[in-house]
Scaffold this motif. Sequence first.
Motif, PDB file in Angstrom:
ATOM      1  N   LEU A 129     -11.263   4.079  -2.865  1.00 55.60           N
ATOM      2  CA  LEU A 129      -9.962   4.740  -3.024  1.00 55.60           C
ATOM      3  C   LEU A 129     -10.156   6.189  -3.450  1.00 55.60           C
ATOM      4  O   LEU A 129     -10.995   6.480  -4.300  1.00 55.60           O
ATOM      5  CB  LEU A 129      -9.119   4.041  -4.096  1.00 55.60           C
ATOM      6  CG  LEU A 129      -8.805   2.549  -3.964  1.00 55.60           C
ATOM      7  CD1 LEU A 129      -7.922   2.109  -5.120  1.00 55.60           C
ATOM      8  CD2 LEU A 129      -8.114   2.253  -2.662  1.00 55.60           C
ATOM      9  N   GLN A 133      -4.792   7.615  -3.541  1.00 50.82           N
ATOM     10  CA  GLN A 133      -4.688   6.172  -3.290  1.00 50.82           C
ATOM     11  C   GLN A 133      -4.709   5.380  -4.601  1.00 50.82           C
ATOM     12  O   GLN A 133      -4.021   4.381  -4.741  1.00 50.82           O
ATOM     13  CB  GLN A 133      -5.836   5.724  -2.373  1.00 50.82           C
ATOM     14  CG  GLN A 133      -5.674   6.208  -0.939  1.00 50.82           C
ATOM     15  CD  GLN A 133      -6.906   5.946  -0.098  1.00 50.82           C
ATOM     16  OE1 GLN A 133      -8.028   5.932  -0.600  1.00 50.82           O
ATOM     17  NE2 GLN A 133      -6.697   5.759   1.201  1.00 50.82           N
ATOM     18  N   TRP A 134      -5.519   5.866  -5.544  1.00 52.94           N
ATOM     19  CA  TRP A 134      -5.563   5.217  -6.863  1.00 52.94           C
ATOM     20  C   TRP A 134      -4.193   5.334  -7.545  1.00 52.94           C
ATOM     21  O   TRP A 134      -3.714   4.382  -8.166  1.00 52.94           O
ATOM     22  CB  TRP A 134      -6.659   5.860  -7.713  1.00 52.94           C
ATOM     23  CG  TRP A 134      -6.731   5.409  -9.148  1.00 52.94           C
ATOM     24  CD1 TRP A 134      -6.498   6.174 -10.245  1.00 52.94           C
ATOM     25  CD2 TRP A 134      -7.060   4.105  -9.634  1.00 52.94           C
ATOM     26  NE1 TRP A 134      -6.662   5.423 -11.396  1.00 52.94           N
ATOM     27  CE2 TRP A 134      -7.006   4.148 -11.050  1.00 52.94           C
ATOM     28  CE3 TRP A 134      -7.380   2.894  -9.017  1.00 52.94           C
ATOM     29  CZ2 TRP A 134      -7.271   3.038 -11.851  1.00 52.94           C
ATOM     30  CZ3 TRP A 134      -7.650   1.792  -9.823  1.00 52.94           C
ATOM     31  CH2 TRP A 134      -7.587   1.867 -11.215  1.00 52.94           C
ATOM     32  N   TYR A 137      -1.982   2.913  -5.988  1.00 52.95           N
ATOM     33  CA  TYR A 137      -2.377   1.568  -6.433  1.00 52.95           C
ATOM     34  C   TYR A 137      -1.733   1.218  -7.776  1.00 52.95           C
ATOM     35  O   TYR A 137      -1.421   0.061  -8.049  1.00 52.95           O
ATOM     36  CB  TYR A 137      -3.907   1.551  -6.548  1.00 52.95           C
ATOM     37  CG  TYR A 137      -4.557   0.197  -6.662  1.00 52.95           C
ATOM     38  CD1 TYR A 137      -4.383  -0.773  -5.674  1.00 52.95           C
ATOM     39  CD2 TYR A 137      -5.390  -0.104  -7.732  1.00 52.95           C
ATOM     40  CE1 TYR A 137      -5.002  -2.008  -5.772  1.00 52.95           C
ATOM     41  CE2 TYR A 137      -6.015  -1.334  -7.833  1.00 52.95           C
ATOM     42  CZ  TYR A 137      -5.820  -2.276  -6.853  1.00 52.95           C
ATOM     43  OH  TYR A 137      -6.432  -3.501  -6.943  1.00 52.95           O
ATOM     44  N   PHE A 242      -8.240   1.157   2.544  1.00 51.72           N
ATOM     45  CA  PHE A 242      -6.951   1.112   1.861  1.00 51.72           C
ATOM     46  C   PHE A 242      -5.869   1.579   2.818  1.00 51.72           C
ATOM     47  O   PHE A 242      -6.014   2.595   3.491  1.00 51.72           O
ATOM     48  CB  PHE A 242      -6.996   2.025   0.631  1.00 51.72           C
ATOM     49  CG  PHE A 242      -5.714   2.073  -0.142  1.00 51.72           C
ATOM     50  CD1 PHE A 242      -5.432   1.129  -1.102  1.00 51.72           C
ATOM     51  CD2 PHE A 242      -4.786   3.072   0.092  1.00 51.72           C
ATOM     52  CE1 PHE A 242      -4.259   1.171  -1.820  1.00 51.72           C
ATOM     53  CE2 PHE A 242      -3.605   3.128  -0.615  1.00 51.72           C
ATOM     54  CZ  PHE A 242      -3.337   2.175  -1.575  1.00 51.72           C
TER      55      PHE A 242
END
Lengths: 251, 250
Positions: A129, A133-134, A137, A242
Motif C-alpha cells: 500500500l 491507499q493506507w 484503508y 490494492f
Amino acid sequence: MPLSYYKLLLVLCPAFITGRMQSQNDSSLLQRDSMVIHKGIPVVAEKKNPVSTLVVSYDIVITKSREAGIAATYNGGTKTVFADNNKARIRLVSLMRIQSIFLTRAQTGSIDKVVIVKESGKEKYRVDLSQPQWNLYNIKYNDDSIELLEDSTTILEHTCKKAILRLANGKKLTLYYTADIYNETFAAAEPSFADVPGVVLKYEYAADKSNIITYTASDISLLPVDKKVFSVPTKGYAVKKFSSKDSMTTP
Amino acid sequence: MKTTPDIFEQLKDHSTLPPPHLFDMVVKKIQSDKLNGANDPVIPTLPARNKNVFSINRHYWAAAACVLVILSGWLVYSTIAKTPQRKDNNNFAVQQPGETNTTVTNGIAANDKKKNVVVRNVAITTKKQAQSNMVWMVINDEKIPVTDNDLLFTFASYLPGKAPAFLLDESKENIYIRVDSYSAIALTPEIRAMMKRMYEVRRNHKPTARARRERRKLERWKKEDQSHFDKKIDNNPVDPFDLGDFILDK
C-alpha cells in the motif's frame, strides 16, 4: 512597624489565601473534566520519556453472550506491536489466522510504505500500500475524536488513564494508556492510537453490553528487536493489488 | 604295454647337464628386471583392452552405489516427511517474525504454568525441511509438523488416537502455546472440547456424525473468514473494530 501596616496585612492575607484556594479549585475542576481532542488538534498532554524501541504484546479475550462460534478461533490470540525507530509491525496470531502489517515511516514522520501480509493458510499473500491507499484503508478513523478521562487503572505496573475513541459512525473504543513512555512509530502504526498521548496498554470494543473484544497488554519490552522481525517475507506469497473498489485483486 | 616311443629312450642317452651357474644367472636376471620395472617374464601383462573392461565395471559399481544412496536417502526423507494428518485437510502455516533471542517474558499467567504447553518458536526456530514447505513446532520436546502456518487445521487434522494429549485436556483452564518470542496463544477449553469432538470415532474407526458435523463447522468458519478478510480490502482483522464486528456478530 506602624499599626496601619498590620491592619493592611490582616486585610490582604485572607484575600490572598482565598484567591489561591479558588484557583486550586478551578484547576482541580479542570482536571476532573475530560478533554476531547478532535482530529488535527494537537494533543496537549505531556509525552514523557520517548523510547526508540517498543514492543507490546496484547492478549485477546472475547466475551460473547451466546455460543462463541467463529470468535472461539480468535479468542486467546495475541496481537503484538513492534516499533523500532522508523519501522513498525503489527502481528495478529490466532488459531484462525496469522496476519501482519509492516510499516515504514519517512523522515518527515508520515507513513511511507505499508505491506499487509497474510502469513497463514494455503493462500498466503501480500498487498503493498502507498500512503494514500493506507489512508483509504483506515478511512474510518478520519473523523474520529478522542476523549481523555481521569479514570485510572494499573496495568503491568504502569498507571494508565482512560480514554474513549469515537468514530464518526458512533462506534467507540475504550482505551487505557500510560503516559510514562511514548513512541511515535508505535502511535503511527495503529490508527486508533494516533491521538493518544502515551502507550495504550488495554483497549476494548463492545458491540453491545455482552459482546466484547478486549486487548490487554501482557508484556512490554524496550529491548532491541531483531531486524528480521521487520523484513517482509516474499517467497511463497502471492502479490495482490490494492483496489479502491473495496476488493483485492491478484494481478 | 609300452607307450613311450623309442626315440625318447634314445635321446635319454644323449642328455647333458646344464652349466652349474646357469640357474643363478636366471635368478639374477629376474631380480634385476624387477628392479628396473620390467614386466614379469613369467606372468604376462594383461592386454590394455582388459584393463578398460575392469575400469568400466568399477564405474558401474560406483554409479550403482550412488543410486542406492540417493534412493535410501529419499526413502528416509519421505518417511520423515509423512505426517499424521489426513491427506484431505486444509493445512495452515506459522512463520515469521524473524528470529529473536531477546529475553522477553511472556504474558502467561503464573497460576497457569502447570498447564502450559510451550511451542517453542514455531516461526523462528523451525527450519524448513529440504524441498518442503513444512515447519515444525516443538511441544514438550515433541516435534509436531505444521504446514502453511495453520495451527487450527493442523490440530483439527489429527487422526483419532494421534492427537497430542494437551488437546484432549478437559480442564477448565487455558493451555498456552508459545508461537515465538513474542506470541503465545491460548487454547481455550471451548476450542479443545471442539477438537475432542472432532476426534470421535465409531467402532469401525470412522468419524462419528458429530465429528463430521464439527469438522464441517470448522470448514465453514474458515471459508467465512477468508471471504470476509481476504476478499474485501476494507476489512482488516488486525483492526479491533473490523475484527469485533465480524466475530461478535456471528
